[in-house]
Design an enzyme around this catalytic site. Sequence first.
Site, short mmCIF file in Angstrom:
data_model
loop_
_atom_site.label_atom_id
_atom_site.label_comp_id
_atom_site.label_asym_id
_atom_site.label_seq_id
_atom_site.Cartn_x
_atom_site.Cartn_y
_atom_site.Cartn_z
N CYS A 84 0.84 -1.20 0.00
CA CYS A 84 0.00 0.00 0.00
C CYS A 84 0.88 1.25 0.00
O CYS A 84 1.78 1.38 0.85
CB CYS A 84 -0.89 -0.01 1.24
SG CYS A 84 -1.82 1.51 1.49
N CYS A 123 0.31 3.04 3.72
CA CYS A 123 0.80 2.51 5.00
C CYS A 123 1.82 1.39 4.84
O CYS A 123 2.33 0.86 5.83
CB CYS A 123 -0.37 2.02 5.85
SG CYS A 123 -1.15 0.50 5.24
N CYS A 159 -6.56 -1.79 0.55
CA CYS A 159 -5.72 -2.08 1.70
C CYS A 159 -6.62 -2.27 2.93
O CYS A 159 -7.33 -1.34 3.34
CB CYS A 159 -4.73 -0.94 1.95
SG CYS A 159 -3.72 -1.18 3.44
N CYS A 169 -5.46 0.29 6.10
CA CYS A 169 -5.76 1.73 6.17
C CYS A 169 -6.91 2.18 5.26
O CYS A 169 -7.29 3.34 5.29
CB CYS A 169 -4.51 2.54 5.85
SG CYS A 169 -4.03 2.50 4.10
N ASP A 218 21.15 -1.64 -18.49
CA ASP A 218 20.80 -2.82 -17.70
C ASP A 218 19.63 -3.52 -18.40
O ASP A 218 18.51 -3.04 -18.40
CB ASP A 218 20.40 -2.38 -16.29
CG ASP A 218 20.00 -3.55 -15.41
OD1 ASP A 218 19.95 -4.70 -15.90
OD2 ASP A 218 19.73 -3.32 -14.22
#
Length: 453
Positions: free
Chosen positions: A210, A213, A232, A235, A364
């Site tokens: 999340c 949180c 979530c 929260c 990369d």
Amino acid sequence: MDMNLIKKFRLSLSVITGKLVRFGLKTTGRSATALPGNIALRIEPDLLKVVNKRCKKKVIVTGTNGKTTTNNLIAHILGGDFKNILSNLRGANMPQGIASSFIENPKDEYDWGIFEVDEGSFISIMRDIEPDYIVVTNFFRDQLDRYGEIENTVSMVYETIKPINTSLILNADDPLVSKFKNLNKNNIFYGIKKNKFSSNDEKVVETRNCPSCNSYIDYEYFNYGQLGSYNCKECGFKNPSYDYYIENINYKDNKYCFDINTDKDTFKDTCFEYEGIYNIYNCCAAFTFSSEIGIEPSKIIDRMENFDYKLGRMEEIKFRDKIIKIVLTKNPIGLTEVIKSISHDKRKKAILFILNDNPADGQDISWIWDAGLSKFKNIENLKKIYCSGKRAEDIALRIEYAHVPTEIIKIDDNMHESIKEAVQEDVEIAYILPTYTAVFETRDMVLNLTHSK
């Protein structure tokens, strides 16, 4: 000496020099999307501030995937109502790209400035350009050697937007984007509801945590990557309510058709010629912005359905009895979605991967191992896979690990020879998937082949 005269002289000199550079590049058959602006900015470092003042209204499109298509869609839609538009339509999304667009088409005043902005250049461009709207599409890992981890990119854009007064057009289905609702701006949210292409599980996602949180976030479904319906339990962070959304997506005649919903109306059976759920998100973003500034929905839909963008973003080129489709692939989510899209195509086909590791591509290339290539086993009528570019052997090895029969894989780092072979295969469609630095060269090679047929 009068400072205003000095500024005017520097501006004139920068534009004239930029035009000369552009002319020289064009006469030698080279791209003029960045160097003219680069030279002009050295002469007049405040050139983007001039652009800012000359545009009555401005919108910036940023995010990882979909910037170029969304930017060009918006410019195409607004072009039917406004005469003077300035936009970096060729995907050059750094300061020199915007400057080059101005040099190509200098005017004293523009109705709209429509600018695609690279996340890495966002801070510097926002110092000079003051947008009325910012469209944020999504955040995925891209060029890790340049941007670092995705949290750095999200934080950089978030903190840059925080102090400014602007309206935000936000993708509600990406939790990394919807966290921008905390900025307390004028937020407009768009997204895509659950549809037949949604899945209950997605292998390649950028976050399972999340943004509010940092707890584990639950998904009801995924549309692609981490874009979907999330919640979530700790929260309560979840998708914001849609102001605009798309539903009832169907794939027919090699294109997607869908319904667009606003708080007032539903517009059924809108069709878009470009494949992939990610392109439907681009449509939704462009529709949302255009509707918000007052363009009639019927006009927006008509212009979207007649949109024809070139330059390697799902571009189709006819060659003899087949179609050649060029599709830019530059990160794991993008490659995953392209393979998914190809898996819906039942035509007899060949695929050519061109993997480079130049600085603009990202040096990369480990991202190819993060791409979900399991859909390869669902691709029907796949006759041949060609692997080319500077890292041809690397992409070939990755494809082998996706359980593709080695007898249909051919490796050749000579791009020109690989393109010639791929387009001459006995197939109905040849997909060419180049990374960024190979897109324009690939397109030029294909056009040369088609013109000499």
